[in-house]
Design an enzyme around this catalytic site. Structure first.
Site, PDB file in Angstrom:
ATOM      1  N   ALA A 149       0.571  -1.323   0.071  1.00 48.75           N
ATOM      2  CA  ALA A 149       0.170   0.514  -0.029  1.00 48.75           C
ATOM      3  C   ALA A 149       1.240   1.123   0.060  1.00 48.75           C
ATOM      4  O   ALA A 149       1.738   0.808   0.636  1.00 48.75           O
ATOM      5  CB  ALA A 149      -0.743  -0.324   1.315  1.00 48.75           C
TER       6      ALA A 149
ATOM      7  N   GLY B 229       0.224  -5.445   0.537  1.00 51.55           N
ATOM      8  CA  GLY B 229      -0.158  -5.059   0.045  1.00 51.55           C
ATOM      9  C   GLY B 229      -0.392  -5.645  -1.358  1.00 51.55           C
ATOM     10  O   GLY B 229      -1.143  -6.053  -1.864  1.00 51.55           O
TER      11      GLY B 229
ATOM     12  N   GLU C 138      -0.571  -9.632  -0.815  1.00 52.02           N
ATOM     13  CA  GLU C 138      -1.864  -9.439  -0.142  1.00 52.02           C
ATOM     14  C   GLU C 138      -2.989  -9.141  -2.029  1.00 52.02           C
ATOM     15  O   GLU C 138      -3.497 -10.352  -1.717  1.00 52.02           O
ATOM     16  CB  GLU C 138      -2.567  -8.354   0.467  1.00 52.02           C
ATOM     17  CG  GLU C 138      -2.231  -8.626   1.458  1.00 52.02           C
ATOM     18  CD  GLU C 138      -2.126  -7.185   2.458  1.00 52.02           C
ATOM     19  OE1 GLU C 138      -1.948  -6.207   2.377  1.00 52.02           O
ATOM     20  OE2 GLU C 138      -3.593  -7.556   3.626  1.00 52.02           O
TER      21      GLU C 138
ATOM     22  N   GLU D 148       3.844  -5.013   7.653  1.00 54.94           N
ATOM     23  CA  GLU D 148       3.069  -4.163   8.374  1.00 54.94           C
ATOM     24  C   GLU D 148       3.632  -4.029   9.633  1.00 54.94           C
ATOM     25  O   GLU D 148       3.633  -2.707   9.932  1.00 54.94           O
ATOM     26  CB  GLU D 148       1.987  -4.357   7.909  1.00 54.94           C
ATOM     27  CG  GLU D 148       0.947  -4.332   6.583  1.00 54.94           C
ATOM     28  CD  GLU D 148       1.688  -5.384   5.470  1.00 54.94           C
ATOM     29  OE1 GLU D 148       2.056  -6.257   5.881  1.00 54.94           O
ATOM     30  OE2 GLU D 148       1.007  -5.852   4.284  1.00 54.94           O
TER      31      GLU D 148
HETATM   32  N1  CAA Z   1       4.798   3.217  -0.476  1.00 57.06           N
HETATM   33  C1  CAA Z   1       5.153   4.657  -1.271  1.00 57.06           C
HETATM   34  N2  CAA Z   1       5.893   4.394  -2.119  1.00 57.06           N
HETATM   35  C2  CAA Z   1       6.849   3.175  -2.064  1.00 57.06           C
HETATM   36  C3  CAA Z   1       6.513   2.078  -1.464  1.00 57.06           C
HETATM   37  C4  CAA Z   1       5.667   2.430  -0.485  1.00 57.06           C
HETATM   38  N3  CAA Z   1       4.705   0.820  -0.307  1.00 57.06           N
HETATM   39  N4  CAA Z   1       7.462   1.191  -1.815  1.00 57.06           N
HETATM   40  C5  CAA Z   1       8.859   1.871  -2.647  1.00 57.06           C
HETATM   41  N5  CAA Z   1       8.540   3.090  -2.709  1.00 57.06           N
HETATM   42  C6  CAA Z   1       8.636   4.106  -3.375  1.00 57.06           C
HETATM   43  C7  CAA Z   1      10.205   4.916  -2.064  1.00 57.06           C
HETATM   44  O1  CAA Z   1       9.714   5.414  -1.310  1.00 57.06           O
HETATM   45  C8  CAA Z   1      10.983   5.345  -3.730  1.00 57.06           C
HETATM   46  O2  CAA Z   1      10.569   6.845  -4.053  1.00 57.06           O
HETATM   47  P1  CAA Z   1      11.586   8.105  -4.301  1.00 57.06           P
HETATM   48  O3  CAA Z   1      11.978   7.148  -5.147  1.00 57.06           O
HETATM   49  O4  CAA Z   1      10.743   8.950  -4.012  1.00 57.06           O
HETATM   50  O5  CAA Z   1      12.139   7.997  -2.698  1.00 57.06           O
HETATM   51  C9  CAA Z   1      11.216   4.485  -4.273  1.00 57.06           C
HETATM   52  O6  CAA Z   1       9.189   3.733  -4.447  1.00 57.06           O
HETATM   53  C10 CAA Z   1      11.643   3.480  -5.107  1.00 57.06           C
HETATM   54  O7  CAA Z   1      11.615   2.707  -3.666  1.00 57.06           O
HETATM   55  P2  CAA Z   1      12.729   2.243  -3.153  1.00 57.06           P
HETATM   56  O8  CAA Z   1      14.068   4.031  -2.565  1.00 57.06           O
HETATM   57  O9  CAA Z   1      13.203   2.245  -1.137  1.00 57.06           O
HETATM   58  O10 CAA Z   1      13.721   1.262  -3.509  1.00 57.06           O
HETATM   59  P3  CAA Z   1      14.261  -0.121  -3.133  1.00 57.06           P
HETATM   60  O11 CAA Z   1      15.689  -1.051  -3.757  1.00 57.06           O
HETATM   61  O12 CAA Z   1      15.897   0.659  -1.919  1.00 57.06           O
HETATM   62  O13 CAA Z   1      13.887  -1.069  -1.594  1.00 57.06           O
HETATM   63  C11 CAA Z   1      11.746  -1.960  -1.110  1.00 57.06           C
HETATM   64  C12 CAA Z   1      13.442  -1.648  -2.343  1.00 57.06           C
HETATM   65  C13 CAA Z   1      12.603  -2.785  -0.554  1.00 57.06           C
HETATM   66  C14 CAA Z   1      10.863  -2.706  -1.527  1.00 57.06           C
HETATM   67  C15 CAA Z   1      11.462  -0.436  -0.669  1.00 57.06           C
HETATM   68  O14 CAA Z   1      10.922   0.531  -1.209  1.00 57.06           O
HETATM   69  C16 CAA Z   1      10.364  -0.708   0.815  1.00 57.06           C
HETATM   70  O15 CAA Z   1      10.828  -1.731   1.791  1.00 57.06           O
HETATM   71  N6  CAA Z   1       9.157  -0.331   0.480  1.00 57.06           N
HETATM   72  C17 CAA Z   1       8.270  -0.300   1.184  1.00 57.06           C
HETATM   73  C18 CAA Z   1       7.781  -2.264   1.376  1.00 57.06           C
HETATM   74  C19 CAA Z   1       6.438  -1.946   2.399  1.00 57.06           C
HETATM   75  O16 CAA Z   1       6.537  -1.454   3.813  1.00 57.06           O
HETATM   76  N7  CAA Z   1       5.445  -2.443   2.024  1.00 57.06           N
HETATM   77  C20 CAA Z   1       4.039  -2.710   2.895  1.00 57.06           C
HETATM   78  C21 CAA Z   1       3.449  -1.410   2.923  1.00 57.06           C
HETATM   79  S1  CAA Z   1       1.985  -1.530   3.690  1.00 57.06           S
HETATM   80  C22 CAA Z   1       0.852  -1.921   3.060  1.00 57.06           C
HETATM   81  O17 CAA Z   1       1.277  -2.949   1.842  1.00 57.06           O
HETATM   82  C23 CAA Z   1      -0.006  -1.840   4.410  1.00 57.06           C
HETATM   83  C24 CAA Z   1      -1.483  -2.831   3.788  1.00 57.06           C
HETATM   84  O18 CAA Z   1      -1.725  -3.960   3.990  1.00 57.06           O
HETATM   85  C25 CAA Z   1      -3.034  -2.359   3.957  1.00 57.06           C
END
Ligand code: CAA
Length: 258
Positions: A64, A109, A112, A132
């Site tokens: 998400a 997400g 999911e 999460e």
């Molecule tokens: N939401 C918003 N933006 C996201 C994102 C997310 N879930 N995942 C990645 N991005 C964005 C980053 O902020 C980044 O943006 P900028 O270039 O503007 O800074 C861009 O995508 C590239 O990401 P990274 O620079 O972080 O890339 P990386 O290769 O270093 O890392 C990753 C990749 C390990 C996937 C890392 O991006 C990450 O950990 N992302 C989040 C994963 C996460 O926690 N997902 C769960 C979300 S909560 C959820 O899903 C709740 C639910 O069930 C309802």
């Protein structure tokens, strides 16, 4: 509706829905969910299998959208969760088979979303998980329920409690994905599987999906009753007549989906 965050490409009876926000690793925000909802409701009637994948070369869906969620309160969070559930249910209840082609990160997400599909195949570089709890929340689009139903309750607890990311091989080992393919062969593999499915009776696939899904939440006797009913329903279909006639005439069946 013109789509900004998704693409829907159809090749005959196979459609590919691509979540396409590669700059945000295809994170699911409200706009993306609304576009997905519209695309799922308006799927062309000739489509018999839907493949879901991610745009770009890094992610299926990285979760998400954390930027959108960071500042919302409880009421908005419930609404966002409800929207996610609505889209996941829509996908799960499509009367055609769905295949997740997990081509990179499938986190939160994203995992999911894959779990709401009928079949999951992954590329060698896929990473799956539900991180999460590390953000101080829990999965909100069905992850606590569908993961447990797919890999078992204790594994689901382990994955959700630790937030650990699994590589594709480990995900296959625990039954979270069916097969692991080289990245450049993943979509072709999913299309090959889709090609096999569209040779079978559409009514039969639809009833098989329905009965497996509904039956999973029932006791065995009730679930078998659902199977019996669906078995009977299919004998009123043109597909059944054609399928059995074709067998006896030693030719491939040509199903109408009626
Ligand atoms: N939401 C918003 N933006 C996201 C994102 C997310 N879930 N995942 C990645 N991005 C964005 C980053 O902020 C980044 O943006 P900028 O270039 O503007 O800074 C861009 O995508 C590239 O990401 P990274 O620079 O972080 O890339 P990386 O290769 O270093 O890392 C990753 C990749 C390990 C996937 C890392 O991006 C990450 O950990 N992302 C989040 C994963 C996460 O926690 N997902 C769960 C979300 S909560 C959820 O899903 C709740 C639910 O069930 C309802």
């Amino acid at each position: 509706m013109a789509y900004e965050n998704i693409r829907l490409d159809t090749e005959g009876a196979i459609a590919v829905l691509t979540i396409d926000r590669p700059k945000a690793l295809n994170a699911l925000n409200t706009q993306t969910f609304l576009e997905m909802e519209s695309a799922l409701l308006l799927l062309p009637s000739q489509v018999r299998v839907l493949i879901v994948t991610g745009g770009g070369d890094k992610a299926f869906v990285a979760g998400a959208d954390i930027a959108e969620m960071a500042t919302i309160g409880s009421a908005q969070a419930r609404e966002f969760s409800a929207l996610g559930h609505r889209v996941m249910h829509l996908l799960e209840r499509l009367t055609i088979p769905t295949i997740a082609a997990v081509n990179g990160f499938a986190l939160g997400g994203g995992c999911e979303l894959a779990l709401a599909c009928d079949l999951i195949y992954a590329s060698e570089k896929a990473k799956l998980g539900l991180p999460e709890t590390g953000l101080g929340v829990i999965p909100g689009f069905g992850g606590t329920q569908r993961l447990a139903r797919t890999v078992g309750k204790m594994r689901a607890k382990e994955l959700i409690f630790t937030g650990e990311r699994l590589d594709a091989a480990k995900a296959r080992e625990i039954g979270l994905v069916l097969e692991v393919l080289p990245a450049d062969q993943l979509l072709a593999h999913c299309k090959t599987v889709a090609g096999k499915l569209i040779k079978n009776g559409p009514m039969a696939l639809s009833q098989a999906k329905r009965v497996i899904e509904l039956g999973a939440d029932q006791d065995l006797r009730t679930a078998n009753e659902l199977e019996s009913q669906a078995f009977g329903v299919l004998f009123g279909s043109e597909d059944q007549k054609e399928g059995m006639k074709a067998f006896l005439e030693k030719r491939p069946a040509v199903f109408s989906g009626r």
